[in-house]
Design an enzyme around this catalytic site. Sequence first.
Site: not given
Ligand SMILES: NC(=O)C1=CN([C@@H]2O[C@H](COP(=O)(O)OP(=O)(O)OC[C@H]3O[C@@H](n4cnc5c(N)ncnc54)[C@H](OP(=O)(O)O)[C@@H]3O)[C@@H](O)[C@H]2O)C=CC1
Ligand SMILES: O=C1OC[C@@H](O)[C@H](O)[C@H]1O
Length: 154
Positions: A140, A70, A31, A9-10, A52, A152
């Site tokens: 988002r 994704k 990271y 985490s950061r 990403h 998204d």
């Molecule tokens: N495949 C699927 O079903 C899903 C995919 N996703 C994908 O996962 C990714 C993350 O989504 P989600 O977990 O909901 O997001 P969150 O905001 O909950 O988590 C993202 C994490 O990224 C880190 N981070 C690093 N840089 C930044 C920044 N500049 N601003 C904000 N956060 C940052 C933070 O962790 P820290 O502070 O600890 O470093 C943060 O907790 C997205 O790409 C989303 O599309 C999301 C949900 C479901």
């Molecule tokens: O599966 C999902 O559902 C909710 C979305 O916001 C998320 O990013 C996606 O991966």
Amino acid sequence: MATIVAIASRELSKAQDGAKKFGIPKAYGTYEEMLDDPEIDAIYISVPNGLHAEWAIKSMKAGKRVLIEKPLCANVDEAKAIFEVAQQTGRVALEAFHWQFHPAAHVVKSYVDSGKYGKVLKTSARMVTPKNSMPSWDIRWKYDLAGGATMDET
Ligand SMILES: NC(=O)C1=CN([C@@H]2O[C@H](COP(=O)(O)OP(=O)(O)OC[C@H]3O[C@@H](n4cnc5c(N)ncnc54)[C@H](OP(=O)(O)O)[C@@H]3O)[C@@H](O)[C@H]2O)C=CC1
Ligand SMILES: O=C1OC[C@@H](O)[C@H](O)[C@H]1O
């Protein structure tokens, strides 16, 4: 089989909390530190969309394979850069998007490809989320992090 070796985490305290909660042996407060860990073979990239490509590329350059949440990245230039670095480094880069492997998706595609039901003339999609489930600070909503409904659900 994969073993989760570390979480990053950061903020170190967040990583430590996650490590404790999920029984992960190591926690890193940046990271970069995780990328320097020789015990790690692959990184799961779950940062916001717009980051990403950056972290996938840094990870592969550090010798790691990457599973990238994704959508793969924010635009076509980033996608090209990811796959160029994958080729240069010989590392695997895979988008964590299950539909491309899902049997149901393949059946639907086979119907479309067969022309059995005619040509697809139009598709439409709508994103709906429960009220208050996506607060105003959510990634988002942030254009600079490649947010937005289309991104998204891509
Ligand atoms: N495949 C699927 O079903 C899903 C995919 N996703 C994908 O996962 C990714 C993350 O989504 P989600 O977990 O909901 O997001 P969150 O905001 O909950 O988590 C993202 C994490 O990224 C880190 N981070 C690093 N840089 C930044 C920044 N500049 N601003 C904000 N956060 C940052 C933070 O962790 P820290 O502070 O600890 O470093 C943060 O907790 C997205 O790409 C989303 O599309 C999301 C949900 C479901
Ligand atoms: O599966 C999902 O559902 C909710 C979305 O916001 C998320 O990013 C996606 O991966």
